[in-house]
Design a protein around this motif. Sequence first.
Motif, mmCIF file in Angstrom:
data_model
loop_
_atom_site.group_PDB
_atom_site.id
_atom_site.type_symbol
_atom_site.label_atom_id
_atom_site.label_comp_id
_atom_site.label_asym_id
_atom_site.label_seq_id
_atom_site.Cartn_x
_atom_site.Cartn_y
_atom_site.Cartn_z
ATOM 1 N N LEU A 1 2.527 4.779 0.829
ATOM 2 C CA LEU A 1 2.557 5.290 2.350
ATOM 3 C C LEU A 1 2.181 6.762 2.250
ATOM 4 O O LEU A 1 2.681 7.592 2.962
ATOM 5 N N ASN B 1 -1.066 1.438 19.283
ATOM 6 C CA ASN B 1 -1.502 0.651 18.160
ATOM 7 C C ASN B 1 -2.122 -0.731 18.235
ATOM 8 O O ASN B 1 -2.578 -1.072 17.566
ATOM 9 N N ARG C 1 -4.162 3.460 7.923
ATOM 10 C CA ARG C 1 -3.540 3.207 6.606
ATOM 11 C C ARG C 1 -2.914 1.859 6.351
ATOM 12 O O ARG C 1 -2.733 1.614 5.147
ATOM 13 N N HIS C 2 -2.299 1.296 7.486
ATOM 14 C CA HIS C 2 -1.842 0.188 7.240
ATOM 15 C C HIS C 2 -2.730 -1.071 7.003
ATOM 16 O O HIS C 2 -2.498 -2.383 7.001
ATOM 17 N N GLU C 3 -4.161 -0.870 7.359
ATOM 18 C CA GLU C 3 -4.895 -2.011 7.281
ATOM 19 C C GLU C 3 -5.407 -2.365 5.812
ATOM 20 O O GLU C 3 -5.660 -1.512 4.843
ATOM 21 N N GLN C 4 -5.490 -3.630 5.582
ATOM 22 C CA GLN C 4 -5.491 -3.987 4.395
ATOM 23 C C GLN C 4 -7.450 -4.582 4.073
ATOM 24 O O GLN C 4 -7.440 -4.934 5.033
ATOM 25 N N LYS D 1 0.886 -1.294 -0.045
ATOM 26 C CA LYS D 1 -0.022 -0.136 -0.012
ATOM 27 C C LYS D 1 0.812 1.500 0.020
ATOM 28 O O LYS D 1 2.009 1.141 0.562
ATOM 29 N N GLU E 1 -2.161 6.361 11.012
ATOM 30 C CA GLU E 1 -0.979 5.373 10.690
ATOM 31 C C GLU E 1 -1.618 3.991 10.807
ATOM 32 O O GLU E 1 -1.300 3.027 9.670
ATOM 33 N N THR E 2 -2.337 3.518 11.960
ATOM 34 C CA THR E 2 -2.969 2.274 11.946
ATOM 35 C C THR E 2 -4.144 1.974 10.815
ATOM 36 O O THR E 2 -4.220 0.855 10.174
ATOM 37 N N THR F 1 -5.472 -1.551 16.446
ATOM 38 C CA THR F 1 -5.318 -2.876 15.329
ATOM 39 C C THR F 1 -6.635 -3.666 16.120
ATOM 40 O O THR F 1 -7.340 -4.131 15.206
#
Length: 135
Positions: free
Chosen positions: A4, A102, A75-78, A2, A72-73, A106
Amino acid sequence: MKALTFPKSSRLLKPSDYGKVFDDVQLRVPHRHFLILATPNSLGHARIGLVFSKKNLKLAVQRNRVKRRVRETFRHEQEFPALDIVVLGRRGLTELDNTALNATLTELWARLRKKNRQLQKPTTSELSGTGKGTG
């Protein structure tokens, strides 16, 4: 992988966007330090809005740190479902360090996805087609 970045298309930008979520809450994920409200959208991707008040997080440094962690968390989720999400902060957030933040976020994203799957799942009467008035 993904990108950044955190583009405008991933954010709730207008008060009307926030209003739609607050007026039509379909998913609630409560937590001691956060409250996540969400409603499905027709855009095909998730958008997020953040609400952290001075009442709960006194210093701008604290508010900005928590907002950075949430973004940030997120953005990192798929494969996040197409939802408009508002994250509200509650008291006690300043006690959490970044690692705890974090981990908490999550877990909350996973709970939100699970609740969304349950909301999307059709009921057994819809599956079997045996509703009242069919005969």
